[in-house]
Write a protein that holds these residues in place. Structure first.
Motif, short mmCIF file in Angstrom:
data_model
loop_
_atom_site.label_atom_id
_atom_site.label_comp_id
_atom_site.label_asym_id
_atom_site.label_seq_id
_atom_site.Cartn_x
_atom_site.Cartn_y
_atom_site.Cartn_z
N GLU A 189 0.88 -1.17 0.00
CA GLU A 189 0.00 0.00 0.00
C GLU A 189 0.91 1.22 0.00
O GLU A 189 1.76 1.35 0.89
CB GLU A 189 -0.89 0.00 1.25
CG GLU A 189 -1.97 -1.07 1.21
CD GLU A 189 -3.05 -0.75 0.18
OE1 GLU A 189 -3.55 0.39 0.16
OE2 GLU A 189 -3.39 -1.66 -0.59
N ALA A 190 0.76 2.10 -0.99
CA ALA A 190 1.66 3.23 -1.15
C ALA A 190 0.92 4.56 -1.09
O ALA A 190 -0.26 4.64 -1.44
CB ALA A 190 2.39 3.12 -2.48
N ARG A 191 1.65 5.60 -0.67
CA ARG A 191 1.11 6.96 -0.68
C ARG A 191 1.34 7.60 -2.04
O ARG A 191 0.53 8.38 -2.52
CB ARG A 191 1.79 7.83 0.38
CG ARG A 191 1.21 7.66 1.76
CD ARG A 191 1.74 8.71 2.72
NE ARG A 191 3.18 8.64 2.91
CZ ARG A 191 3.78 7.79 3.74
NH1 ARG A 191 3.05 6.95 4.46
NH2 ARG A 191 5.08 7.78 3.88
N GLU A 192 2.51 7.31 -2.62
CA GLU A 192 2.84 7.85 -3.94
C GLU A 192 3.91 6.99 -4.60
O GLU A 192 4.67 6.30 -3.93
CB GLU A 192 3.30 9.30 -3.87
CG GLU A 192 4.66 9.51 -3.23
CD GLU A 192 5.09 10.97 -3.24
OE1 GLU A 192 6.24 11.23 -3.62
OE2 GLU A 192 4.28 11.84 -2.84
N VAL A 193 3.92 7.06 -5.94
CA VAL A 193 4.91 6.33 -6.72
C VAL A 193 5.49 7.29 -7.75
O VAL A 193 4.75 7.88 -8.54
CB VAL A 193 4.28 5.11 -7.45
CG1 VAL A 193 5.34 4.37 -8.26
CG2 VAL A 193 3.60 4.18 -6.47
N GLN A 194 6.81 7.49 -7.69
CA GLN A 194 7.50 8.34 -8.67
C GLN A 194 8.00 7.43 -9.79
O GLN A 194 8.75 6.49 -9.55
CB GLN A 194 8.64 9.09 -8.01
CG GLN A 194 8.17 10.07 -6.96
CD GLN A 194 9.32 10.76 -6.25
OE1 GLN A 194 10.45 10.79 -6.71
NE2 GLN A 194 9.03 11.32 -5.09
N GLY B 28 6.06 2.37 5.67
CA GLY B 28 7.34 1.99 6.25
C GLY B 28 8.53 2.79 5.75
O GLY B 28 9.66 2.54 6.13
N GLY B 29 8.31 3.76 4.87
CA GLY B 29 9.41 4.55 4.33
C GLY B 29 9.31 4.65 2.81
O GLY B 29 8.21 4.65 2.25
N THR B 30 10.46 4.71 2.17
CA THR B 30 10.51 4.80 0.70
C THR B 30 11.43 3.71 0.18
O THR B 30 12.55 3.55 0.65
CB THR B 30 11.03 6.18 0.26
OG1 THR B 30 10.16 7.19 0.77
CG2 THR B 30 11.08 6.29 -1.25
N ASP B 31 10.94 2.97 -0.81
CA ASP B 31 11.75 1.96 -1.49
C ASP B 31 12.09 2.47 -2.88
O ASP B 31 11.28 3.15 -3.52
CB ASP B 31 10.97 0.64 -1.61
CG ASP B 31 10.67 0.01 -0.26
OD1 ASP B 31 11.45 0.22 0.69
OD2 ASP B 31 9.65 -0.68 -0.15
N GLU B 32 13.29 2.13 -3.37
CA GLU B 32 13.73 2.54 -4.69
C GLU B 32 14.11 1.30 -5.50
O GLU B 32 14.74 0.38 -4.98
CB GLU B 32 14.91 3.50 -4.60
CG GLU B 32 14.57 4.80 -3.90
CD GLU B 32 15.71 5.79 -3.88
OE1 GLU B 32 16.84 5.45 -4.29
OE2 GLU B 32 15.48 6.93 -3.44
N TYR B 33 13.72 1.32 -6.77
CA TYR B 33 13.99 0.22 -7.68
C TYR B 33 14.57 0.78 -8.98
O TYR B 33 14.07 1.79 -9.50
CB TYR B 33 12.70 -0.54 -8.01
CG TYR B 33 12.03 -1.11 -6.79
CD1 TYR B 33 12.37 -2.37 -6.31
CD2 TYR B 33 11.07 -0.37 -6.09
CE1 TYR B 33 11.77 -2.88 -5.17
CE2 TYR B 33 10.46 -0.89 -4.96
CZ TYR B 33 10.82 -2.13 -4.51
OH TYR B 33 10.22 -2.63 -3.37
#
Length: 141
Positions: A20-25, A57-62
């Motif tokens: 579940e995300a707040r935003e996706v860049q 839980g924070g921000t994940d980067e891919y």
């Protein structure tokens, strides 16, 4: 307006994320974009870049090499050609990704001798991936 949306990231090898995300860049081919809950439905192609997902839980980067993102009012689904968590990208993996894009560029130059469009597009993908590596301190020898 909802404050969270479903985010899924899938590559041919594995499912990398389902949160579940707040935003996706999103590194879109036509420019970077940020998807948030209740975003207008959109489908976009990806360029090589870093996809960022903000969640509880924070921000994940891919790191993604390309693919598609489908944005609906209640979520984002990314189908990546190749993707991995940013922390897993090392010089060997980066070299392999760069070589694949160099091969793609060479094939485009052979196949489209008098048609610069596809050749320019392949060169742009290669340049984008080189930029990603430079940002992370990786060399594109």
């Amino acid at each position: 307006m909802a404050d969270m949306m479903q985010f899924d990231l899938v590559s041919p090898e594995r499912r990398l994320a389902s949160v579940e995300a707040r935003e996706v860049q999103i590194p879109g081919a036509d420019g970077d974009m940020t998807a948030m809950p209740d975003h207008v439905p959109t489908i976009t192609t990806l360029r090589p870049g870093v996809l960022k997902v903000a969640h509880a839980g924070g921000t994940d980067e891919y790191v993604v090499s390309g693919g598609f993102a489908e944005i609906s009012g209640d979520g984002v689904t990314v189908l990546a050609e190749e993707a991995l968590p940013r922390g897993e990208l090392n010089q060997d993996m980066f070299d392999r990704m760069i070589q694949g894009l160099r091969d793609r560029h060479a094939k485009a130059k052979d196949a489209y001798v008098n048609e610069p469009g596809p050749v320019d597009e392949a060169a742009k993908l290669l340049a984008d991936m080189v930029a990603v590596g430079s940002e992370m301190g990786l060399s594109s020898n």
